[in-house]
Scaffold this motif. Sequence first.
Motif, PDB file in Angstrom:
ATOM      1  N   PHE A 159       0.825  -1.206   0.000  1.00  0.00           N
ATOM      2  CA  PHE A 159       0.000   0.000   0.000  1.00  0.00           C
ATOM      3  C   PHE A 159       0.866   1.266   0.000  1.00  0.00           C
ATOM      4  O   PHE A 159       0.515   2.278  -0.606  1.00  0.00           O
ATOM      5  N   ILE A 160       2.011   1.204   0.662  1.00  0.00           N
ATOM      6  CA  ILE A 160       2.902   2.365   0.778  1.00  0.00           C
ATOM      7  C   ILE A 160       3.760   2.556  -0.472  1.00  0.00           C
ATOM      8  O   ILE A 160       4.024   3.683  -0.902  1.00  0.00           O
ATOM      9  N   LEU A 161       4.201   1.453  -1.086  1.00  0.00           N
ATOM     10  CA  LEU A 161       5.227   1.513  -2.130  1.00  0.00           C
ATOM     11  C   LEU A 161       4.877   2.408  -3.320  1.00  0.00           C
ATOM     12  O   LEU A 161       5.712   3.233  -3.725  1.00  0.00           O
ATOM     13  N   PRO A 162       3.688   2.311  -3.941  1.00  0.00           N
ATOM     14  CA  PRO A 162       3.423   3.162  -5.114  1.00  0.00           C
ATOM     15  C   PRO A 162       3.547   4.651  -4.810  1.00  0.00           C
ATOM     16  O   PRO A 162       4.163   5.401  -5.583  1.00  0.00           O
ATOM     17  N   ALA A 163       2.976   5.082  -3.686  1.00  0.00           N
ATOM     18  CA  ALA A 163       3.053   6.495  -3.328  1.00  0.00           C
ATOM     19  C   ALA A 163       4.495   6.909  -3.056  1.00  0.00           C
ATOM     20  O   ALA A 163       4.928   7.997  -3.465  1.00  0.00           O
ATOM     21  N   ALA A 164       5.242   6.057  -2.375  1.00  0.00           N
ATOM     22  CA  ALA A 164       6.636   6.379  -2.071  1.00  0.00           C
ATOM     23  C   ALA A 164       7.444   6.567  -3.348  1.00  0.00           C
ATOM     24  O   ALA A 164       8.270   7.494  -3.454  1.00  0.00           O
TER      25      ALA A 164
END
Length: 378
Positions: free
Chosen positions: A88-93
Motif C-alpha cells: 500500500f505504501i510503495l506506489p506512493a513512495a
Amino acid sequence: MAPRPGSAREVGGLFLRLGTIAFGGPAAHVALMREELVRRREWVSDQRFADLMGATNLVPGPNSTELAIHLGHERAGWRGLLLAGAAFILPAALMVTGLAWAYVEYGGTPAVDGLLYGVVPVVVGIIAWALAGLGRTVLASPWLVVLAGAALAAYLLGANELVVLAAGAVVAVLAHGLRSAADRQHALVLPLLAGTPVFTDPTGSQLAQLFLTMLKIGAVLYGSGYVILAFLEGDFVDRLGWVSHQQVLDAASVGQVTPGPVFTTATFLGYVVAGLPGAVLATVAIFLPSFVFVALLTRLATWLRSRAWTSALLDGVNATALALMAGVSLELGRSALVDPLTMGLAVATVVLLWRTRLNSAWFIAAGALVGVVRLLAT
C-alpha cells in the motif's frame, strides 16, 4: 475469516493496486478498501471492517495504512500483515520520490491538477457509497445516530478530531451505564535501535538523525495525515533548520496530490534533505511504528468486541470515526464538485457502485481520463 494458504500474494497484489489508485486521503482509502474487501471480495464483514477501522484510531500513526496492515493480517496472517502495508505504501513512495527529484532538479513539481479534476469527484462518490454501507452497520441504534450527528457537527464547527473521537468513546461508555470513566493508558512501544550507522550526506546532515526523527514522529502522531505538518515544521524547520517552511508546504502538496498515504510527505522531505538514501530512510522510519503497533495489537478489535463495556466503547469510536469520515468527505466535496461535470461524475460513480460490481480502479481511470481530456481541450 481464516486466511487461505497462498493468499499472501493475493493480498500483496490487491494492496499494491489500491496504493496506486487511492487518491483523496484517508477517508477515500477506507472507502476503497471497503469496496474491494467487503463488498466485492467478501474477505471480511462490514462489522469486522468497522471494528478494525475503530481500532486504528486507538494507536498513533496513519490510520488508513494501519487499516491496510490489519486487513492484510486478517486475510493472510503475518505475511499478509507485512505485504499489505508495504504494498500500500510503495506506489506512493515511488511517485513522491520521482516528484521530489523533479522538485530538486527543476525547482517545482509537474502539474497534476488536470488529472485530479476528474479523479477526486469519483473518489467523493466512492466515499459516499462507503458511508452509506458502513452507516447501516455502525449506526445500529438511534442513540448512535445522535452521537454521530453530534460528532459531525462538532467537527464541522472546528473541534479537534482527537477531542471529538475521545468524547465519542467516553459518551458511549457512559451511555452503557458506567458511573465514572475508566482510566485508560496507552503504552507506546518504540523499537530500540542499537548501533544505527551514521552517514553524512552532501548537505552535512546525518542520515541516522533523519531516520530517528522520522521514527519519533511516526510513533507519537495521532490524528489524520495532515497533522504531520506541525511535527515536520517543529523538527525540520525550527529545530534542525534543514528545510524551509515553503519546502514543507511543497512536500505537503505532493503528499496530497499523489495516491496512497499522506505520510509520504516524509519521503519528499527525506529526498530534499539527503537525496535517494534520505527518501528511503524517511519512508521506512515514518511507517515502521505502524507495523509494530498493528503487530502488537492484532487481537485488539476482537478483545474490545468480546466485553460489554469495551464493546460499547468500540461502538462509540466507530460511530464517531464514521462522522469524522463524513466531515472530511463534505470538505473534499466542496472543493471537488465545482461544476455540473464533476457533480455528474460523483453521481454516476454512486449509481454504478449501486448497480454493478465493477472494480473501483475502472472508476478512477475513467475520472482520470475525463480530467486529461478536459485539460487538453482547454
